[in-house]
Motif scaffolding. Structure first.
Motif, PDB file in Angstrom:
ATOM      1  N   THR A  66      25.572 -41.139 -60.915  1.00  0.00           N
ATOM      2  CA  THR A  66      24.464 -41.401 -61.834  1.00  0.00           C
ATOM      3  C   THR A  66      23.048 -41.192 -60.868  1.00  0.00           C
ATOM      4  O   THR A  66      23.126 -41.063 -59.772  1.00  0.00           O
ATOM      5  N   ILE A  67      22.154 -40.858 -61.829  1.00  0.00           N
ATOM      6  CA  ILE A  67      20.738 -40.413 -61.054  1.00  0.00           C
ATOM      7  C   ILE A  67      20.010 -41.860 -60.134  1.00  0.00           C
ATOM      8  O   ILE A  67      19.657 -41.483 -59.155  1.00  0.00           O
ATOM      9  N   ASN A  71      19.716 -40.526 -56.638  1.00  0.00           N
ATOM     10  CA  ASN A  71      18.221 -39.941 -56.122  1.00  0.00           C
ATOM     11  C   ASN A  71      17.309 -41.006 -55.951  1.00  0.00           C
ATOM     12  O   ASN A  71      16.348 -40.519 -55.495  1.00  0.00           O
ATOM     13  N   THR A  93      23.147 -39.247 -65.873  1.00  0.00           N
ATOM     14  CA  THR A  93      23.804 -38.329 -64.649  1.00  0.00           C
ATOM     15  C   THR A  93      23.223 -37.109 -64.554  1.00  0.00           C
ATOM     16  O   THR A  93      22.258 -36.566 -65.601  1.00  0.00           O
ATOM     17  N   ALA A  94      23.417 -36.431 -63.501  1.00  0.00           N
ATOM     18  CA  ALA A  94      22.817 -35.066 -63.352  1.00  0.00           C
ATOM     19  C   ALA A  94      23.158 -34.231 -64.447  1.00  0.00           C
ATOM     20  O   ALA A  94      22.234 -33.021 -64.796  1.00  0.00           O
ATOM     21  N   CYS A  97      20.738 -33.109 -67.224  1.00  0.00           N
ATOM     22  CA  CYS A  97      19.524 -32.458 -67.033  1.00  0.00           C
ATOM     23  C   CYS A  97      19.717 -30.870 -66.818  1.00  0.00           C
ATOM     24  O   CYS A  97      18.601 -30.290 -66.842  1.00  0.00           O
ATOM     25  N   TRP A 111      17.730 -26.707 -63.712  1.00  0.00           N
ATOM     26  CA  TRP A 111      17.710 -28.029 -64.006  1.00  0.00           C
ATOM     27  C   TRP A 111      16.504 -28.806 -64.411  1.00  0.00           C
ATOM     28  O   TRP A 111      15.315 -28.059 -63.960  1.00  0.00           O
ATOM     29  N   ASP A 113      13.897 -31.846 -63.598  1.00  0.00           N
ATOM     30  CA  ASP A 113      14.050 -32.686 -62.326  1.00  0.00           C
ATOM     31  C   ASP A 113      14.317 -33.955 -62.677  1.00  0.00           C
ATOM     32  O   ASP A 113      13.665 -34.739 -63.829  1.00  0.00           O
ATOM     33  N   ALA A 114      15.357 -34.433 -62.036  1.00  0.00           N
ATOM     34  CA  ALA A 114      16.013 -35.986 -62.220  1.00  0.00           C
ATOM     35  C   ALA A 114      14.885 -36.910 -62.064  1.00  0.00           C
ATOM     36  O   ALA A 114      15.163 -38.193 -62.778  1.00  0.00           O
ATOM     37  N   GLN A 115      13.962 -36.758 -61.558  1.00  0.00           N
ATOM     38  CA  GLN A 115      12.922 -37.702 -61.117  1.00  0.00           C
ATOM     39  C   GLN A 115      11.533 -37.557 -62.016  1.00  0.00           C
ATOM     40  O   GLN A 115      10.623 -38.249 -61.834  1.00  0.00           O
ATOM     41  N   LEU A 190      14.380 -40.248 -68.336  1.00  0.00           N
ATOM     42  CA  LEU A 190      14.053 -39.997 -66.846  1.00  0.00           C
ATOM     43  C   LEU A 190      12.659 -40.644 -66.201  1.00  0.00           C
ATOM     44  O   LEU A 190      12.908 -41.110 -65.235  1.00  0.00           O
ATOM     45  N   ARG A 194      12.418 -43.761 -63.237  1.00  0.00           N
ATOM     46  CA  ARG A 194      11.496 -43.374 -62.159  1.00  0.00           C
ATOM     47  C   ARG A 194      10.801 -44.544 -62.216  1.00  0.00           C
ATOM     48  O   ARG A 194      10.493 -44.967 -60.953  1.00  0.00           O
TER      49      ARG A 194
END
Length: 296
Positions: A66-67, A71, A93-94, A97, A111, A113-115, A190, A194
């Motif tokens: 999981t992000i 992250n 999850t990544a 993305c 990708w 960005d996961a953030q 996402l 964050r």
């Protein structure tokens, strides 16, 4: 140029990197140089387009993990909000993305960005420089129509594995229009993840305000201009208490070239605004940090 990326960074000169960039992007970056101690490659600040190469410790997370856990240092247990994350954010999850439609998919992946920052990430499956930069060029042409803010090549080690990736940064407004469009639900998830994983601690903010007398300022990091941005800031901060005034770049006696300053009179209103508005979207900004002025 199919050579190992680590060897390429260790041995290439600024002229060789310039030549490769010209070949793939069909343009020249003026006046950049290679600083061998930190391996930084930058343009003069007068030109917003730049490319940097740097060695650093890089985080390579599993596509199945999981992000929230991979992250954000400490994961949900240490960083998550009181009561925990909503299930749809906890399970991100990544793999969600990944973007498709680029050349060399067997060598390179792209990708979001996961953030939820205004950038796309290009990662090599195998560290072959030519394919990596070719796909970076496709990202810039396909999403930025030739425009980008900065390209950062990170090269370092994750555990015992050589790891590298390229981050292509875009201006916020361009990113929201051309990249987020069509992926808005995922990006919003996402973005909210964050925000929740980086919530300021209200008790620490209150402690920092002990002894403060008079109006208190909140810095809102981002680009602001005109009455529409000022009106939005007043409306949103007024939800937490009285707003005395708002300063944006261009105002008389306000010397900052970017960022807004919101003045409020009640310390508790300042704390609540800092907690609930931090990393929210304002105007054309993807997200804005909100910090009590003068306090780190």
């Amino acid at each position: 140029m199919n050579v190992p990326l680590a060897n390429y960074l260790a041995t290439s000169t600024d002229q060789q990197i310039q030549s490769l960039f010209e070949t793939i992007f069909e343009r020249k970056l003026p006046g950049f140089s290679l600083e061998t101690t930190e391996l930084n490659l930058t343009e003069p600040n007068t030109n917003p387009t730049s490319i940097r190469c740097k060695r650093s410790s890089c985080d390579a997370s599993s596509l199945k993990a999981t992000i929230a856990e991979c992250n954000y240092s400490g994961g949900e247990s240490q960083r998550g909000p009181e009561g925990g994350l909503p299930a749809e954010l906890r399970e991100l999850t990544a793999s969600r993305c990944e973007l498709f439609g680029f050349s060399d998919p067997e060598l390179v992946r792209v990708w979001m960005d996961a953030q939820a920052r205004p950038l796309l990430v290009v990662t090599p499956k195998r560290h072959e420089v030519g394919a990596l930069w070719r796909v970076v060029g496709e990202v810039i042409q396909g999403y930025g129509w030739g425009e980008f803010k900065e390209v950062v090549l990170n090269a370092g080690r994750f555990r015992n594995i050589e790891h590298a990736h390229v981050k292509v940064w875009f201006e916020d407004s361009l990113f929201l229009e051309r990249v987020v469009d069509g992926r808005r639900q995922l990006f919003n998830q996402l973005h909210e993840l964050r925000r929740l994983m980086k919530l300021p601690k209200a008790d620490l903010l209150r402690k920092s305000l002990d002894g403060c007398v008079g109006d208190i300022g909140l810095t809102v990091k981002g680009c602001f201009e005109g009455d529409c941005d000022r009106k939005e800031l007043i409306e949103r901060f007024s939800e937490f208490g009285k707003v005395v005034c708002v300063y944006i770049p261009g105002d008389t006696n306000y010397e900052r070239k970017e960022d807004a300053l919101v003045m409020m009179e009640d310390p508790e209103a300042v704390v609540q605004a800092a907690v609930h508005l931090n990393l929210r979207r304002f105007g054309k900004n993807v997200s804005c940090k909100v910090k009590i002025d003068g306090i780190n």
